[in-house]
Design a protein around this motif. Sequence first.
Motif, PDB file in Angstrom:
ATOM      1  N   THR A  55       0.898  -0.978   0.005  1.00 30.55           N
ATOM      2  CA  THR A  55       0.004   0.151   0.270  1.00 30.55           C
ATOM      3  C   THR A  55       1.110   1.564  -0.087  1.00 30.55           C
ATOM      4  O   THR A  55       0.369   2.345  -0.746  1.00 30.55           O
ATOM      5  CB  THR A  55      -1.191   0.263   1.335  1.00 30.55           C
ATOM      6  OG1 THR A  55      -2.327  -0.989   1.297  1.00 30.55           O
ATOM      7  CG2 THR A  55      -1.764   1.272   1.641  1.00 30.55           C
ATOM      8  N   TRP A  56       2.086   0.871   0.619  1.00 24.91           N
ATOM      9  CA  TRP A  56       2.548   2.510   1.440  1.00 24.91           C
ATOM     10  C   TRP A  56       4.253   2.483  -0.411  1.00 24.91           C
ATOM     11  O   TRP A  56       3.739   3.881  -0.594  1.00 24.91           O
ATOM     12  CB  TRP A  56       3.563   2.516   1.990  1.00 24.91           C
ATOM     13  CG  TRP A  56       3.095   2.538   3.396  1.00 24.91           C
ATOM     14  CD1 TRP A  56       1.941   2.264   3.968  1.00 24.91           C
ATOM     15  CD2 TRP A  56       2.644   4.437   3.809  1.00 24.91           C
ATOM     16  NE1 TRP A  56       1.453   2.901   5.342  1.00 24.91           N
ATOM     17  CE2 TRP A  56       1.982   4.441   4.387  1.00 24.91           C
ATOM     18  CE3 TRP A  56       2.761   5.739   2.873  1.00 24.91           C
ATOM     19  CZ2 TRP A  56       1.192   5.327   5.427  1.00 24.91           C
ATOM     20  CZ3 TRP A  56       2.421   7.093   3.521  1.00 24.91           C
ATOM     21  CH2 TRP A  56       1.468   6.866   4.174  1.00 24.91           C
ATOM     22  N   MET A  57       4.002   1.709  -1.099  1.00 22.66           N
ATOM     23  CA  MET A  57       5.016   1.274  -2.392  1.00 22.66           C
ATOM     24  C   MET A  57       4.041   1.986  -3.087  1.00 22.66           C
ATOM     25  O   MET A  57       4.176   3.013  -4.164  1.00 22.66           O
ATOM     26  CB  MET A  57       4.986   0.571  -2.488  1.00 22.66           C
ATOM     27  CG  MET A  57       6.217  -0.580  -2.031  1.00 22.66           C
ATOM     28  SD  MET A  57       7.184  -1.904  -2.301  1.00 22.66           S
ATOM     29  CE  MET A  57       7.510  -2.526  -3.727  1.00 22.66           C
ATOM     30  N   GLN A  58       2.635   1.798  -3.401  1.00 20.78           N
ATOM     31  CA  GLN A  58       1.219   1.964  -4.356  1.00 20.78           C
ATOM     32  C   GLN A  58       1.085   4.147  -3.912  1.00 20.78           C
ATOM     33  O   GLN A  58       1.253   4.641  -4.864  1.00 20.78           O
ATOM     34  CB  GLN A  58       0.523   1.417  -3.919  1.00 20.78           C
ATOM     35  CG  GLN A  58      -0.915   2.490  -5.247  1.00 20.78           C
ATOM     36  CD  GLN A  58      -2.022   1.593  -5.708  1.00 20.78           C
ATOM     37  OE1 GLN A  58      -1.415   0.545  -6.092  1.00 20.78           O
ATOM     38  NE2 GLN A  58      -3.241   2.118  -6.012  1.00 20.78           N
ATOM     39  N   ARG A  59       1.286   3.799  -2.735  1.00 21.77           N
ATOM     40  CA  ARG A  59       1.189   5.799  -2.239  1.00 21.77           C
ATOM     41  C   ARG A  59       2.229   6.255  -2.781  1.00 21.77           C
ATOM     42  O   ARG A  59       2.009   7.262  -3.688  1.00 21.77           O
ATOM     43  CB  ARG A  59       0.553   5.178  -1.258  1.00 21.77           C
ATOM     44  CG  ARG A  59       0.250   6.785  -0.442  1.00 21.77           C
ATOM     45  CD  ARG A  59      -0.004   6.825   0.946  1.00 21.77           C
ATOM     46  NE  ARG A  59      -1.127   6.166   1.374  1.00 21.77           N
ATOM     47  CZ  ARG A  59      -1.970   6.224   2.400  1.00 21.77           C
ATOM     48  NH1 ARG A  59      -1.969   6.060   3.275  1.00 21.77           N
ATOM     49  NH2 ARG A  59      -3.092   5.515   2.533  1.00 21.77           N
ATOM     50  N   ILE A  60       3.509   6.354  -2.904  1.00 17.88           N
ATOM     51  CA  ILE A  60       4.723   6.823  -3.478  1.00 17.88           C
ATOM     52  C   ILE A  60       4.626   7.565  -4.611  1.00 17.88           C
ATOM     53  O   ILE A  60       4.520   8.060  -5.420  1.00 17.88           O
ATOM     54  CB  ILE A  60       5.826   6.012  -2.797  1.00 17.88           C
ATOM     55  CG1 ILE A  60       5.608   6.575  -0.777  1.00 17.88           C
ATOM     56  CG2 ILE A  60       6.991   7.116  -2.615  1.00 17.88           C
ATOM     57  CD1 ILE A  60       5.640   7.706  -0.233  1.00 17.88           C
ATOM     58  N   ILE A 188      11.560   1.976  -0.037  1.00 16.07           N
ATOM     59  CA  ILE A 188      11.746   0.860  -1.329  1.00 16.07           C
ATOM     60  C   ILE A 188      10.953   1.347  -2.392  1.00 16.07           C
ATOM     61  O   ILE A 188      12.001   1.440  -3.337  1.00 16.07           O
ATOM     62  CB  ILE A 188      10.922  -0.830  -0.993  1.00 16.07           C
ATOM     63  CG1 ILE A 188      11.248  -1.256   0.132  1.00 16.07           C
ATOM     64  CG2 ILE A 188      10.996  -1.578  -2.481  1.00 16.07           C
ATOM     65  CD1 ILE A 188      10.190  -2.439   0.488  1.00 16.07           C
ATOM     66  N   ALA A 189      10.129   2.215  -2.336  1.00 18.23           N
ATOM     67  CA  ALA A 189       9.465   2.691  -3.490  1.00 18.23           C
ATOM     68  C   ALA A 189      10.208   3.981  -4.036  1.00 18.23           C
ATOM     69  O   ALA A 189      10.417   3.928  -5.513  1.00 18.23           O
ATOM     70  CB  ALA A 189       8.261   3.433  -3.392  1.00 18.23           C
ATOM     71  N   GLY A 190      10.860   4.953  -3.824  1.00 19.53           N
ATOM     72  CA  GLY A 190      11.673   5.780  -3.740  1.00 19.53           C
ATOM     73  C   GLY A 190      13.115   4.930  -4.532  1.00 19.53           C
ATOM     74  O   GLY A 190      12.851   5.700  -5.542  1.00 19.53           O
ATOM     75  N   PHE A 191      13.722   4.226  -4.411  1.00 22.48           N
ATOM     76  CA  PHE A 191      14.832   3.642  -5.116  1.00 22.48           C
ATOM     77  C   PHE A 191      14.240   3.046  -6.255  1.00 22.48           C
ATOM     78  O   PHE A 191      14.702   3.144  -7.324  1.00 22.48           O
ATOM     79  CB  PHE A 191      15.499   2.988  -4.043  1.00 22.48           C
ATOM     80  CG  PHE A 191      16.631   3.353  -3.398  1.00 22.48           C
ATOM     81  CD1 PHE A 191      17.741   4.421  -3.442  1.00 22.48           C
ATOM     82  CD2 PHE A 191      15.877   3.366  -1.793  1.00 22.48           C
ATOM     83  CE1 PHE A 191      18.167   5.364  -2.815  1.00 22.48           C
ATOM     84  CE2 PHE A 191      16.757   4.344  -0.572  1.00 22.48           C
ATOM     85  CZ  PHE A 191      17.655   4.994  -1.329  1.00 22.48           C
ATOM     86  N   LEU A 201       5.655  -1.235  -8.864  1.00 23.39           N
ATOM     87  CA  LEU A 201       5.181  -1.255  -7.914  1.00 23.39           C
ATOM     88  C   LEU A 201       3.368  -1.240  -7.578  1.00 23.39           C
ATOM     89  O   LEU A 201       3.297  -1.660  -6.706  1.00 23.39           O
ATOM     90  CB  LEU A 201       5.448   0.608  -7.033  1.00 23.39           C
ATOM     91  CG  LEU A 201       7.000   0.781  -6.390  1.00 23.39           C
ATOM     92  CD1 LEU A 201       7.621   0.609  -8.525  1.00 23.39           C
ATOM     93  CD2 LEU A 201       6.779   1.692  -6.050  1.00 23.39           C
ATOM     94  N   PHE A 202       2.910  -0.793  -8.622  1.00 28.45           N
ATOM     95  CA  PHE A 202       1.975  -0.918  -8.370  1.00 28.45           C
ATOM     96  C   PHE A 202       0.481  -2.769  -8.108  1.00 28.45           C
ATOM     97  O   PHE A 202       0.040  -3.305  -7.869  1.00 28.45           O
ATOM     98  CB  PHE A 202       0.773  -0.148  -9.345  1.00 28.45           C
ATOM     99  CG  PHE A 202       0.800   1.187  -9.793  1.00 28.45           C
ATOM    100  CD1 PHE A 202       0.285   2.081  -8.307  1.00 28.45           C
ATOM    101  CD2 PHE A 202       1.279   1.810 -10.893  1.00 28.45           C
ATOM    102  CE1 PHE A 202       0.587   3.434  -8.426  1.00 28.45           C
ATOM    103  CE2 PHE A 202       1.842   3.111 -10.490  1.00 28.45           C
ATOM    104  CZ  PHE A 202       0.922   3.986  -9.210  1.00 28.45           C
ATOM    105  N   LEU A 203       1.678  -3.344  -9.353  1.00 28.12           N
ATOM    106  CA  LEU A 203       1.040  -4.616  -9.606  1.00 28.12           C
ATOM    107  C   LEU A 203       1.739  -5.087  -8.143  1.00 28.12           C
ATOM    108  O   LEU A 203       1.197  -5.898  -7.547  1.00 28.12           O
ATOM    109  CB  LEU A 203       2.179  -5.323 -10.854  1.00 28.12           C
ATOM    110  CG  LEU A 203       1.453  -4.746 -12.434  1.00 28.12           C
ATOM    111  CD1 LEU A 203       2.561  -5.362 -13.285  1.00 28.12           C
ATOM    112  CD2 LEU A 203       0.216  -4.611 -12.200  1.00 28.12           C
ATOM    113  N   ALA A 204       3.091  -4.448  -7.413  1.00 25.36           N
ATOM    114  CA  ALA A 204       3.618  -5.447  -6.397  1.00 25.36           C
ATOM    115  C   ALA A 204       2.459  -5.314  -5.181  1.00 25.36           C
ATOM    116  O   ALA A 204       2.109  -6.023  -4.645  1.00 25.36           O
ATOM    117  CB  ALA A 204       4.895  -4.915  -5.750  1.00 25.36           C
TER     118      ALA A 204
END
Length: 440
Positions: A55-60, A188-191, A201-204
């Motif tokens: 969720t946080w990966m998608q949000r970023i 994770i999302a930033g890098f 990231l959306f698929l993850a």
Amino acid sequence: MSITGSTAQTPVPEPVTPPAVTAPPDKPRNGMFASLRVRNYRLFFSGQIISNVGTWMQRIAQDWLVFTLSGNDPVALGIAVALQFTPTLLLSLWAGVLADRVDKRKLLIAIQTGTLVQAVMLGVLVLTDVAVLWHVYLLCFVLGILSALEVPTRQSFVAEMVGKNQVANAVALNSSIFNMARIVGPAIAGFAIVAVGTGWLFLANAVSTLAVIAGLALMKGDQLFRGPAVARGKGQLREGLRYVRGRSDLMTVMVLVFFVSTFGITFFTSLAIVAGNVFGTEADGYGMLSTLLAVGTFTGALASARRGSRRKPSVRVLLLSAFALGAIEFGTAFMPTYLAFGLALVPLGFATITFLNTANALVQTSVSPQMRGRVMGLYVLVLMGGNPAGGPMTGWMAETFGGRSPFYLGGAIAALAVVVCAVVLYRARRTPLRSGMRLG
């Protein structure tokens, strides 16, 4: 000691249908992780650990996608936030009524399935290089509809999983994994955005949602602490509103939550603006600021879990944490360097999650079980309902007064709201109030 105020309360009608199958009696348990002794909650907790990172990966990724597609326009980011939270204004009260009527576990499975589909669609659009700004806006709105249905249902489902005695502890543990994910996910999302772009990231996130669905599906219904079933009928939404209006303690907490969340807790949106427009960093810099904020919220959530296993939530903690939130946010706005600004986010996160957890637990533990879904629907409305205005407001302030302005203006308004609500609550102490809320 109870909060004082009016004693008028709307009577709750006897349920038409017999009570649902319930778990054995709710026994108090001690320890920071007391709620994890409950099997159904362990399943829920395990699924949330995995899903919240996604969720946080998608949000970023979503914020950065909007920011880049719009040419780093703060107003565009505010519009995306508004579209995601507008459904809360329209649906959260009705979602609370629905949660009181139906099997919450099955409803959550259906909602999480819809969330999975939304993430897959967004990922495919980005990876096929056809995504434009209006696509993202539309899917933000879809996600907002699902969230408006999910949050009141999930919030009220906590008590069904663990029982009333463990609500405060379970709410805090939920926050701890949410904020642990806020540490891991943005980092994770930033890098990952720099390395592979936003689409994967959306698929993850879609894959991670399967963990929640599996956990809910594996629960045992006869081990849930279900309240009496509420039969379908007219006027149930108005009945819930009258119930809250007859409780001056609940009304004051709701007002405080509205002002602090709408004007004070805007930094989850404005961090991207500060990272890009004030300090000139890329996505990894934004992710690091989000991670530092999450260090504070995670620490605060663990402290809340420990406190929740020992004593009931109190209004004094609510007021002190809300005032600390406003004061620290105001001071953070004037930090001169990226490092100093980032470090100031740690105590800000601690105060924020302490306030949110205390407010949530206070509301859940002081309401009638057959009213819990409707009251939590109203709680979600005041907590998130200001975001459709707060998102564009944050973008407008950043564009007009500078990227730091959402911090110092929001912090000042939050602190002022606490002072006003504290005066109202302490003046009301002279009249007894039948409520489950503790003053201290």
